[in-house]
Write a protein that holds these residues in place. Structure first.
Motif, PDB file in Angstrom:
ATOM      1  N   HIS A 158       0.720  -1.054  -0.043  1.00 15.49           N
ATOM      2  CA  HIS A 158       0.189  -0.107   0.058  1.00 15.49           C
ATOM      3  C   HIS A 158       0.655   1.306   0.290  1.00 15.49           C
ATOM      4  CE1 HIS A 158       0.969  -0.770   4.309  1.00 15.49           C
ATOM      5  NE2 HIS A 158       1.120   0.545   4.332  1.00 15.49           N
ATOM      6  N   ASP A 159       0.101   2.372  -0.409  1.00 13.89           N
ATOM      7  CA  ASP A 159       0.801   3.793  -0.242  1.00 13.89           C
ATOM      8  C   ASP A 159       0.137   4.589   0.805  1.00 13.89           C
ATOM      9  OD1 ASP A 159      -1.359   4.689  -1.297  1.00 13.89           O
ATOM     10  OD2 ASP A 159      -0.517   5.078  -3.483  1.00 13.89           O
ATOM     11  N   ASP A 200       7.375   5.416  -0.494  1.00 17.52           N
ATOM     12  CA  ASP A 200       5.817   5.747   0.226  1.00 17.52           C
ATOM     13  C   ASP A 200       5.145   4.265  -0.051  1.00 17.52           C
ATOM     14  OD1 ASP A 200       3.892   7.096   1.281  1.00 17.52           O
ATOM     15  OD2 ASP A 200       2.773   7.113  -0.665  1.00 17.52           O
ATOM     16  N   VAL A 201       5.764   3.070  -0.591  1.00 14.38           N
ATOM     17  CA  VAL A 201       4.994   1.780  -0.921  1.00 14.38           C
ATOM     18  C   VAL A 201       5.597   0.990  -0.062  1.00 14.38           C
ATOM     19  CG1 VAL A 201       4.393   0.341  -2.641  1.00 14.38           C
ATOM     20  CG2 VAL A 201       4.306   2.791  -3.175  1.00 14.38           C
ATOM     21  N   ARG A 253      -6.268   6.425  -1.288  1.00  9.28           N
ATOM     22  CA  ARG A 253      -5.164   6.219  -1.618  1.00  9.28           C
ATOM     23  C   ARG A 253      -4.793   4.825  -2.270  1.00  9.28           C
ATOM     24  NH1 ARG A 253      -2.202   4.075   3.789  1.00  9.28           N
ATOM     25  NH2 ARG A 253      -4.101   3.947   5.336  1.00  9.28           N
ATOM     26  N   THR A 269      -3.976   0.247  -2.759  1.00  7.67           N
ATOM     27  CA  THR A 269      -2.955  -1.223  -2.421  1.00  7.67           C
ATOM     28  C   THR A 269      -2.554  -1.459  -3.680  1.00  7.67           C
ATOM     29  OG1 THR A 269      -5.092  -2.313  -2.618  1.00  7.67           O
ATOM     30  CG2 THR A 269      -4.680  -1.682  -0.192  1.00  7.67           C
ATOM     31  N   TYR A 270      -1.865  -2.303  -3.806  1.00  4.36           N
ATOM     32  CA  TYR A 270      -1.245  -2.828  -5.027  1.00  4.36           C
ATOM     33  C   TYR A 270      -0.993  -4.405  -5.005  1.00  4.36           C
ATOM     34  CZ  TYR A 270       0.037   2.070  -5.603  1.00  4.36           C
ATOM     35  OH  TYR A 270       0.121   3.324  -5.551  1.00  4.36           O
ATOM     36  N   PRO A 281      -2.864  -1.095  -9.116  1.00  2.00           N
ATOM     37  CA  PRO A 281      -3.465  -0.524  -7.763  1.00  2.00           C
ATOM     38  C   PRO A 281      -4.954  -0.819  -7.973  1.00  2.00           C
ATOM     39  CG  PRO A 281      -3.104   1.113  -9.737  1.00  2.00           C
ATOM     40  CD  PRO A 281      -2.734  -0.330 -10.632  1.00  2.00           C
TER      41      PRO A 281
END
Ligand SMILES: [Fe+2]
Length: 186
Positions: free
Chosen positions: A87-88, A138-139, A166, A168-169, A175
């Motif tokens: 996540h960021d 940031d991730v 924001r 999640t990935y 994303p």
């Protein structure tokens, strides 16, 4: 249940409030905030028990949300073996381990549709502080370092983090929109 305001937490909140009120830039916020967070987590006797309770998923209890939305402070409770998705944050964040330990694995984009680990996972021990932001990385993906006990970290963010839109990935960098919200005391 109203958020607790023990003296140690109140001091941390007041310090951040004053720093942001005079318009400090992110490098100063991260430097001073890290030192103040390290002070806050140096003792483990101020967080009331309800804000230490794990759940079926990791929990993010609000301890303080700035009325103007400039920052927030949360108690992040990891049950045994629990982990976040990748996540960021889209803002600065400080992570201080109050109890137990956790692993943080950073990621960065390698091209438009690829995401790769930034080095090895970092193990944060009790009393240690880590930082994230779009400027410094940031991730990440974070997990409890323990499979048999709870870990707790205290986080501060440069926004009302429960409301930030924001992402999640997935492992390939795809994303998914994500608004974390806040956990309620069970
Ligand atoms: Fe995070």
């Amino acid at each position: 249940m109203a958020a607790p305001r023990p003296a140690a937490l109140g001091l941390f909140v007041d310090r951040l409030d004053q720093l942001l009120s005079r318009g400090a830039g992110e490098p100063e916020v991260l430097a001073s905030g890290s030192a103040w967070l390290a002070e806050l987590i140096a003792s483990d006797d101020w967080l009331p028990e309800p804000w230490t309770r794990p759940g079926e998923r990791y929990r993010q209890y609000p301890l303080h949300v700035d009325p103007a939305g400039r920052f927030s402070v949360v108690s992040f409770v990891w049950g045994p073996g629990q982990a976040t998705p990748i996540h960021d944050h889209l803002t600065w964040g400080l992570i201080g381990v109050l109890r137990g330990a956790e692993f943080s694995q950073g990621f960065h984009f390698a091209g438009r549709h690829a995401m790769v680990p930034s080095g090895a996972p970092v193990r944060l021990e009790r009393g240690q502080v880590d930082a994230v932001s779009p400027n410094i990385g940031d991730v990440h993906q974070v997990r409890n370092a323990f499979d048999d006990r709870v870990s707790i970290s205290i986080h501060a963010y440069g926004a009302d983090i429960g409301r930030v839109e924001r992402a999640t990935y997935s492992e390939d960098g795809t994303p998914t929109p994500f608004v974390s919200g806040y956990s309620q005391i069970p």
